[in-house]
Design a protein around this motif. Sequence first.
Motif, mmCIF file in Angstrom:
data_model
loop_
_atom_site.group_PDB
_atom_site.id
_atom_site.type_symbol
_atom_site.label_atom_id
_atom_site.label_comp_id
_atom_site.label_asym_id
_atom_site.label_seq_id
_atom_site.Cartn_x
_atom_site.Cartn_y
_atom_site.Cartn_z
ATOM 1 N N ARG A 26 0.831 -1.201 0.000
ATOM 2 C CA ARG A 26 0.000 0.000 0.000
ATOM 3 C C ARG A 26 0.870 1.257 0.000
ATOM 4 N N TYR A 82 -16.446 16.070 6.140
ATOM 5 C CA TYR A 82 -16.106 15.642 4.784
ATOM 6 C C TYR A 82 -14.881 14.724 4.805
ATOM 7 N N THR A 83 -13.875 15.106 5.565
ATOM 8 C CA THR A 83 -12.660 14.299 5.656
ATOM 9 C C THR A 83 -12.939 12.968 6.338
ATOM 10 N N ARG A 85 -15.600 11.275 6.401
ATOM 11 C CA ARG A 85 -16.407 10.397 5.554
ATOM 12 C C ARG A 85 -15.690 9.980 4.269
ATOM 13 N N SER A 86 -14.509 10.544 4.049
ATOM 14 C CA SER A 86 -13.770 10.203 2.837
ATOM 15 C C SER A 86 -13.204 8.793 2.931
ATOM 16 N N LYS A 87 -12.830 8.238 1.812
ATOM 17 C CA LYS A 87 -12.228 6.907 1.791
ATOM 18 C C LYS A 87 -10.930 6.935 2.590
ATOM 19 N N PRO A 88 -10.750 6.026 3.535
ATOM 20 C CA PRO A 88 -9.547 6.059 4.387
ATOM 21 C C PRO A 88 -8.313 5.502 3.671
ATOM 22 N N ASP A 89 -7.882 6.228 2.652
ATOM 23 C CA ASP A 89 -6.731 5.766 1.870
ATOM 24 C C ASP A 89 -5.601 6.787 1.818
ATOM 25 N N HIS A 91 -5.638 9.915 0.631
ATOM 26 C CA HIS A 91 -5.655 10.887 -0.460
ATOM 27 C C HIS A 91 -6.427 12.156 -0.109
ATOM 28 N N THR A 92 -7.171 12.138 1.015
ATOM 29 C CA THR A 92 -7.902 13.317 1.488
ATOM 30 C C THR A 92 -7.317 13.724 2.829
ATOM 31 N N ALA A 258 -8.786 10.338 7.465
ATOM 32 C CA ALA A 258 -9.879 9.564 8.052
ATOM 33 C C ALA A 258 -9.335 8.417 8.886
ATOM 34 N N THR A 261 -7.175 4.759 8.061
ATOM 35 C CA THR A 261 -6.166 4.830 7.005
ATOM 36 C C THR A 261 -5.006 3.904 7.365
#
Length: 325
Positions: A26, A82-83, A85-89, A91-92, A258, A261
């Motif tokens: 990853r 917003y952060t 709820r973002s995908k925990p990868d 990128h946000t 998030a 991550t």
Amino acid sequence: MKLSRRRFNAGAAALLPVAALSGKARAQTFPSQDLHFICGFAAGSGADVIVRFFAEKMRQSARRNAIVENRVGALGNIATEYTARSKPDGHTILVTGGSALAATQNMMKQPTFNVGDVLQPIGTINKQPVMIAVRTDAPWKNLKELTEAMKMKGDKASYATANSSARVVGALFKQKAGLETVEVQYRTGADYLNDLASGNIDFGIPDNVMAVAQEKAGRLRVLGVSTPQRMQAAPDYPTIMEQGYDVNLSAWFAAFVAAGTPKPVVAQLNQWLNEAVNSPEGKKFLNDFASDPWANSPEDAQALFLKEIKAWADYVTIAKIEKQG
């Protein structure tokens, strides 16, 4: 088919290298897309200036586009949610005041989430003061003179705030100085500059970035800073405490992703963030706005964040701030 314990253990052992490599994989493939840096305050605000600087520095390390998004409102909660709820990868990335996040959590009557549970710090950026400032042509040269003048005006006196840290510092100063001064809340610090310049507002509680920039531009005069000791980056600014008012609050900025991550991704982001903070350009940028660089690990940042959330419950009570929402 029934497996023997020996065959099961052998199979599990064979899978361990794959599991161990998955986290590394990853990190090696990260980032796989543009990085989105989230700011909870308006473009041109002190927070926005910090976000854009570190977004650019981390863009250079990540070799990906960095997109800054200003998601303004609800004391920064829109950007926070917003952060979260973002995908925990990874990128946000939310870049904001860690102390401000902790404050907001405690200033809402019914918060929709526990910020300590939904966000993971990747590292801190700096320590910074909140400042008390007046217009340049105001007659008051220190907080004692300001206090005496505000007492004469009683509840006709007013001061401006535009974020949660400013609200607490303003409330504590008002309490310790024995003032009846009325707080006027603005959406951003820039929004009250004209009212301050015209005398419609007596003083403001700006963040350090706006205060220093506007002082250099000849529009503000800083009378005191909220940190317990003078800032190493700006030793000429006296503290509020040394002028006789027991107001002690150190603000700090950090970057968050998030919760959930992957740790290798958090570690990679932490490396890039620390490199930016400790770079000559990063140190100069922070010092120019009267703040001290402060880089640390995700683990230390997380411990600090959770401690700060508890501390702000006391700050809000001491400052007698009415909860919102």
